[in-house]
Design a protein around this motif. Structure first.
Motif, PDB file in Angstrom:
ATOM      1  N   PHE A 274       0.887  -1.161   0.000  1.00 32.24           N
ATOM      2  CA  PHE A 274       0.000   0.000   0.000  1.00 32.24           C
ATOM      3  C   PHE A 274       0.924   1.210   0.000  1.00 32.24           C
TER       4      PHE A 274
ATOM      5  N   MET B  33       1.818   5.149   0.026  1.00 35.44           N
ATOM      6  CA  MET B  33       1.266   6.435   0.436  1.00 35.44           C
ATOM      7  C   MET B  33       2.356   7.455   0.690  1.00 35.44           C
TER       8      MET B  33
ATOM      9  N   VAL C 150      -3.427  10.903   2.611  1.00 36.04           N
ATOM     10  CA  VAL C 150      -4.256   9.794   2.160  1.00 36.04           C
ATOM     11  C   VAL C 150      -5.655   9.909   2.778  1.00 36.04           C
TER      12      VAL C 150
ATOM     13  N   GLN D 125      -8.358   8.444   4.697  1.00 36.25           N
ATOM     14  CA  GLN D 125      -8.253   7.332   5.647  1.00 36.25           C
ATOM     15  C   GLN D 125      -9.070   6.113   5.244  1.00 36.25           C
TER      16      GLN D 125
ATOM     17  N   LEU E 297      -7.630   3.867   2.692  1.00 31.07           N
ATOM     18  CA  LEU E 297      -6.543   3.033   3.211  1.00 31.07           C
ATOM     19  C   LEU E 297      -7.116   1.904   4.059  1.00 31.07           C
ATOM     20  N   THR E 298      -7.952   2.248   5.042  1.00 32.74           N
ATOM     21  CA  THR E 298      -8.353   1.260   6.050  1.00 32.74           C
ATOM     22  C   THR E 298      -9.272   0.165   5.511  1.00 32.74           C
TER      23      THR E 298
ATOM     24  N   TRP F 113      -7.252  -2.218   3.259  1.00 35.78           N
ATOM     25  CA  TRP F 113      -6.296  -2.887   4.158  1.00 35.78           C
ATOM     26  C   TRP F 113      -7.004  -4.006   4.922  1.00 35.78           C
TER      27      TRP F 113
ATOM     28  N   LEU G 192       2.528  -1.103   4.639  1.00 34.95           N
ATOM     29  CA  LEU G 192       2.427   0.326   4.367  1.00 34.95           C
ATOM     30  C   LEU G 192       3.803   0.831   3.939  1.00 34.95           C
TER      31      LEU G 192
ATOM     32  N   SER H 180       5.956   4.001   2.216  1.00 36.71           N
ATOM     33  CA  SER H 180       5.880   5.445   2.030  1.00 36.71           C
ATOM     34  C   SER H 180       7.214   5.978   1.522  1.00 36.71           C
TER      35      SER H 180
ATOM     36  N   ALA I  53      -3.240  10.343   7.944  1.00 37.04           N
ATOM     37  CA  ALA I  53      -4.431  10.156   7.115  1.00 37.04           C
ATOM     38  C   ALA I  53      -5.403  11.310   7.350  1.00 37.04           C
TER      39      ALA I  53
ATOM     40  N   PRO J 225      -4.178   3.977  -2.503  1.00 32.45           N
ATOM     41  CA  PRO J 225      -5.311   4.734  -1.971  1.00 32.45           C
ATOM     42  C   PRO J 225      -5.252   6.175  -2.480  1.00 32.45           C
TER      43      PRO J 225
ATOM     44  N   ASN K 201      -2.364  13.008  -1.272  1.00 32.02           N
ATOM     45  CA  ASN K 201      -1.534  11.814  -1.302  1.00 32.02           C
ATOM     46  C   ASN K 201      -0.951  11.541  -2.692  1.00 32.02           C
TER      47      ASN K 201
END
Length: 180
Positions: A5, A7, A12, A14, A17-18, A21, A33, A35, A43, A73, A78
């Motif tokens: 994922f 980011m 991002v 949220q 993402l969540t 995920w 995650l 980055s 987020a 995401p 982001n």
């Protein structure tokens, strides 16, 4: 199966993402995650800061070979930050070069445009990206989710948080991880 994922350190959306995920985690797979910076990512719930999440690794510490698939995401800030980071762009491009599946939601196709992987593809996104995608050679459609297969790899795209149920189902199906 490890799924990246990607980011930026902040911006991002949220829920984008969540929810994916959680969908990946429920299959027993391992989301990671990734980055551009170590530490935590911030987020947002639209424009309001929400939770922070720990970074598992930076793009400098991992390789496309470490993962079977990529999730991008959205959120406005982001992908805007990712598309100006050459390391992030190269990481995204690497999944396409390796023929690995990619899933992107909302504004995330901005990063795909910068990675030069949308020409000739059909995809969806947040509506304001329609012109950007067309200018990059893509065909934009207004659908909850769209799956584009070009023979080498699969690209799953979706428009917005309200489409997450469809996005997650398509993503898991194309990643070969439907949770029975």
């Amino acid at each position: 199966m490890r799924i990246a994922f990607l980011m930026a350190p902040e911006g991002v959306e949220q829920i984008e993402l969540t929810e994916p995920w959680e969908a990946v985690s429920e299959t027993g797979e391992t989301p990671q995650l990734i980055s551009t910076e170590p530490g935590e990512i911030q987020a947002f719930d639209h424009l309001t800061p929400a939770k922070t999440f720990p970074v598992d690794a930076t793009v400098d510490q991992v390789s496309v070979d470490d993962f079977e698939a990529l999730v991008l995401p959205g959120g406005v800030a982001n992908p805007d930050a990712l598309r100006i980071d050459p390391r992030a762009v190269a990481f995204v491009r690497g999944f396409f070069d390796a023929g690995k599946p990619v899933a992107a939601i909302c504004h995330a196709p901005w990063t795909l445009i910068e990675a030069d992987v949308v020409d000739g593809r059909t995809l969806t996104s947040w509506p304001s990206l329609e012109t950007d995608l067309a200018n990059a050679g893509a065909h934009w459609v207004d659908e909850q989710v769209h799956i584009d297969k070009d023979g080498l790899n699969t690209l799953v795209t979706s428009r917005k948080p309200a489409d997450l149920r469809y996005f997650n189902e398509a993503m898991l199906s194309e990643f070969g991880k439907v949770n029975a």
